[in-house]
Design a protein around this motif. Structure first.
Motif, PDB file in Angstrom:
ATOM      1  N   ILE A   1      31.653  36.767  34.044  1.00 21.93           N
ATOM      2  CA  ILE A   1      31.405  35.187  33.302  1.00 21.93           C
ATOM      3  C   ILE A   1      34.002  35.907  33.352  1.00 21.93           C
ATOM      4  CG2 ILE A   1      31.610  33.795  31.650  1.00 21.93           C
ATOM      5  CD1 ILE A   1      28.441  34.559  31.300  1.00 21.93           C
ATOM      6  N   ILE A   2      33.476  37.038  32.571  1.00 18.76           N
ATOM      7  CA  ILE A   2      34.828  36.889  32.660  1.00 18.76           C
ATOM      8  C   ILE A   2      35.492  37.089  33.375  1.00 18.76           C
ATOM      9  CG2 ILE A   2      36.826  38.470  30.798  1.00 18.76           C
ATOM     10  CD1 ILE A   2      34.470  39.298  29.079  1.00 18.76           C
ATOM     11  N   ALA A   3      35.351  37.929  34.411  1.00 18.91           N
ATOM     12  CA  ALA A   3      36.083  38.148  35.996  1.00 18.91           C
ATOM     13  C   ALA A   3      36.319  37.052  36.119  1.00 18.91           C
ATOM     14  CB  ALA A   3      35.535  38.785  36.746  1.00 18.91           C
ATOM     15  N   ALA A   4      35.638  35.775  36.908  1.00 19.51           N
ATOM     16  CA  ALA A   4      35.478  34.681  37.354  1.00 19.51           C
ATOM     17  C   ALA A   4      36.586  33.618  36.192  1.00 19.51           C
ATOM     18  CB  ALA A   4      33.780  33.960  37.204  1.00 19.51           C
ATOM     19  N   MET A   5      36.287  33.886  35.456  1.00 22.76           N
ATOM     20  CA  MET A   5      37.393  33.087  34.293  1.00 22.76           C
ATOM     21  C   MET A   5      39.000  33.464  34.893  1.00 22.76           C
ATOM     22  SD  MET A   5      35.668  30.488  32.520  1.00 22.76           S
ATOM     23  CE  MET A   5      36.962  29.664  31.547  1.00 22.76           C
ATOM     24  N   SER A   6      39.008  34.655  34.791  1.00 23.38           N
ATOM     25  CA  SER A   6      40.385  35.006  35.201  1.00 23.38           C
ATOM     26  C   SER A   6      40.649  35.014  37.025  1.00 23.38           C
ATOM     27  CB  SER A   6      40.031  37.161  34.603  1.00 23.38           C
ATOM     28  OG  SER A   6      39.377  38.060  35.211  1.00 23.38           O
ATOM     29  N   LYS A   7      40.080  34.937  37.765  1.00 21.96           N
ATOM     30  CA  LYS A   7      39.961  34.283  38.902  1.00 21.96           C
ATOM     31  C   LYS A   7      40.997  35.798  39.352  1.00 21.96           C
ATOM     32  CE  LYS A   7      39.699  29.863  38.396  1.00 21.96           C
ATOM     33  NZ  LYS A   7      38.666  29.331  39.044  1.00 21.96           N
ATOM     34  N   ASN A   8      40.463  36.765  38.949  1.00 19.84           N
ATOM     35  CA  ASN A   8      40.541  38.090  39.869  1.00 19.84           C
ATOM     36  C   ASN A   8      39.454  38.262  40.310  1.00 19.84           C
ATOM     37  OD1 ASN A   8      40.186  40.860  39.969  1.00 19.84           O
ATOM     38  ND2 ASN A   8      42.125  41.423  38.193  1.00 19.84           N
ATOM     39  N   LYS A   9      39.648  37.998  42.503  1.00 16.80           N
ATOM     40  CA  LYS A   9      38.339  38.105  42.983  1.00 16.80           C
ATOM     41  C   LYS A   9      38.047  39.549  42.589  1.00 16.80           C
ATOM     42  CE  LYS A   9      37.174  37.798  47.735  1.00 16.80           C
ATOM     43  NZ  LYS A   9      37.244  37.316  49.521  1.00 16.80           N
ATOM     44  N   GLU A  10      39.461  40.339  42.654  1.00 19.66           N
ATOM     45  CA  GLU A  10      38.623  41.682  43.008  1.00 19.66           C
ATOM     46  C   GLU A  10      37.676  42.547  41.345  1.00 19.66           C
ATOM     47  OE1 GLU A  10      41.373  46.048  42.584  1.00 19.66           O
ATOM     48  OE2 GLU A  10      42.003  44.590  44.380  1.00 19.66           O
ATOM     49  N   GLU A  11      37.978  41.897  40.699  1.00 18.32           N
ATOM     50  CA  GLU A  11      37.096  42.180  39.786  1.00 18.32           C
ATOM     51  C   GLU A  11      35.923  41.865  39.491  1.00 18.32           C
ATOM     52  OE1 GLU A  11      36.536  44.337  36.116  1.00 18.32           O
ATOM     53  OE2 GLU A  11      38.335  44.350  37.326  1.00 18.32           O
TER      54      GLU A  11
ATOM     55  N   VAL B   1      34.341  40.962  42.058  1.00 21.45           N
ATOM     56  CA  VAL B   1      33.290  41.975  42.872  1.00 21.45           C
ATOM     57  C   VAL B   1      33.017  42.972  42.169  1.00 21.45           C
ATOM     58  CG1 VAL B   1      33.429  42.520  45.257  1.00 21.45           C
ATOM     59  CG2 VAL B   1      34.260  40.599  45.368  1.00 21.45           C
ATOM     60  N   TYR B   2      33.544  43.188  41.572  1.00 25.91           N
ATOM     61  CA  TYR B   2      33.082  44.993  41.034  1.00 25.91           C
ATOM     62  C   TYR B   2      32.327  44.367  40.059  1.00 25.91           C
ATOM     63  CZ  TYR B   2      33.413  49.073  38.445  1.00 25.91           C
ATOM     64  OH  TYR B   2      33.287  49.964  38.075  1.00 25.91           O
ATOM     65  N   GLU B   3      32.340  43.249  39.385  1.00 27.20           N
ATOM     66  CA  GLU B   3      31.830  42.984  38.080  1.00 27.20           C
ATOM     67  C   GLU B   3      30.229  42.430  38.503  1.00 27.20           C
ATOM     68  OE1 GLU B   3      31.584  44.489  35.784  1.00 27.20           O
ATOM     69  OE2 GLU B   3      33.944  44.886  34.922  1.00 27.20           O
TER      70      GLU B   3
ATOM     71  N   SER C   1      29.177  43.573  41.614  1.00 26.92           N
ATOM     72  CA  SER C   1      28.660  44.960  42.332  1.00 26.92           C
ATOM     73  C   SER C   1      27.712  45.188  41.052  1.00 26.92           C
ATOM     74  CB  SER C   1      29.052  45.674  42.877  1.00 26.92           C
ATOM     75  OG  SER C   1      29.787  44.693  43.906  1.00 26.92           O
ATOM     76  N   ASP C   2      28.182  45.655  39.857  1.00 23.86           N
ATOM     77  CA  ASP C   2      26.986  45.765  38.384  1.00 23.86           C
ATOM     78  C   ASP C   2      25.945  45.127  37.925  1.00 23.86           C
ATOM     79  OD1 ASP C   2      29.282  48.379  38.822  1.00 23.86           O
ATOM     80  OD2 ASP C   2      30.159  47.532  36.313  1.00 23.86           O
ATOM     81  N   LEU C   3      26.555  44.166  37.934  1.00 22.34           N
ATOM     82  CA  LEU C   3      24.888  43.240  37.663  1.00 22.34           C
ATOM     83  C   LEU C   3      24.500  43.327  38.543  1.00 22.34           C
ATOM     84  CD1 LEU C   3      23.733  41.176  35.840  1.00 22.34           C
ATOM     85  CD2 LEU C   3      25.499  39.288  37.235  1.00 22.34           C
ATOM     86  N   LEU C   4      24.289  43.007  39.525  1.00 20.88           N
ATOM     87  CA  LEU C   4      23.308  43.500  41.300  1.00 20.88           C
ATOM     88  C   LEU C   4      22.476  44.962  40.651  1.00 20.88           C
ATOM     89  CD1 LEU C   4      21.867  42.759  43.289  1.00 20.88           C
ATOM     90  CD2 LEU C   4      23.942  43.304  44.861  1.00 20.88           C
ATOM     91  N   TYR C   5      23.232  45.826  41.068  1.00 18.71           N
ATOM     92  CA  TYR C   5      23.272  47.444  40.398  1.00 18.71           C
ATOM     93  C   TYR C   5      22.258  47.570  39.432  1.00 18.71           C
ATOM     94  CZ  TYR C   5      22.285  51.617  38.854  1.00 18.71           C
ATOM     95  OH  TYR C   5      21.150  52.745  38.147  1.00 18.71           O
ATOM     96  N   HIS C   6      22.144  47.012  38.663  1.00 16.97           N
ATOM     97  CA  HIS C   6      21.962  46.968  36.996  1.00 16.97           C
ATOM     98  C   HIS C   6      19.832  45.879  36.948  1.00 16.97           C
ATOM     99  CE1 HIS C   6      25.455  48.915  34.767  1.00 16.97           C
ATOM    100  NE2 HIS C   6      24.216  49.564  34.957  1.00 16.97           N
ATOM    101  N   SER C   7      20.616  44.915  37.752  1.00 13.53           N
ATOM    102  CA  SER C   7      19.141  43.905  38.578  1.00 13.53           C
ATOM    103  C   SER C   7      18.411  44.576  39.234  1.00 13.53           C
ATOM    104  CB  SER C   7      19.554  42.707  38.791  1.00 13.53           C
ATOM    105  OG  SER C   7      20.406  41.970  38.285  1.00 13.53           O
TER     106      SER C   7
END
Length: 195
Positions: free
Chosen positions: A151-161, A163-165, A167-173
């Motif tokens: 959510i934080i990365a999406a709100m900051s409009k930082n695509k690279e961040e 994608v990274y976050e 990926s982390d969410l998908l892995y933990h899911s």
């Protein structure tokens, strides 16, 4: 009309939802009739010279959704809902050996396979094993943390961040899925209902 050459007809079995080819096998007339009668796949084993029902011993059954034949009537295409892996090796499909180095890889499936392997064959120092050892509460905490970071990365409009976050969410899911016995097939089946 379906034609049996030397008493057999080749059958390509495909996952109804993903369209992935699972098996190439054969049917004799008895297997063909039983398949139509029961909506479950029966094959004829040329090596054992006998009829066999897919999943009878492994539990990895195939529910028949659609059965068609080709223009010449000398091959069948069975579309199925696959429960568990289709291949006796534990792979989703029997077609996993890369001959020319051009096989398209499914990174999510590959990562999930590693996660499943870590659960069965723990590896010292593995973060995945750390999560399994700590249990459901820790895994859920990480899924929650990663959701917030997405959510934080999406709100900051930082695509690279983002994608990274993600990926982390998908892995933990995926770790959560394995911990709770949810397969990728379960998710694909549910998503296919939402098209």
């Amino acid at each position: 009309m379906v034609k049996f050459e030397n008493g057999l007809i080749p059958v390509i079995t495909q996952d109804y939802n993903t369209k992935e080819v699972l098996i190439l096998s054969y049917m004799n007339e008895e297997a063909y009739k039983k398949t139509l009668d029961e909506n479950a796949l029966y094959y004829y084993s040329r090596s054992r010279n006998q009829l066999w029902k897919k999943g009878e011993t492994s539990g990895n059954t195939q529910e028949l959704i659609c059965l068609t034949y080709d223009c010449d009537g000398d091959a069948l295409l069975a579309q199925v809902i696959q429960k568990g892996p289709a291949c006796h090796t534990g792979n989703t499909s029997c077609f996993f050996n890369d001959l020319l180095g051009t096989k398209a890889t499914d990174v999510v499936s590959d990562v999930f396979d590693v996660i499943k392997d870590r659960k069965v064959n723990p590896k010292e120092g593995s973060y995945t094993n750390y999560l399994f050892d700590k249990g459901l509460e820790k895994i859920l905490k990480k899924v929650g943390e990663e959701s917030s970071e997405v959510i934080i990365a999406a709100m900051s409009k930082n695509k690279e961040e983002l994608v990274y976050e993600l990926s982390d969410l998908l892995y933990h899911s995926l770790v959560l899925m394995e911990n709770e016995g949810v397969s990728l097939e379960d998710i694909k089946r549910e998503l296919s209902k939402r098209r």
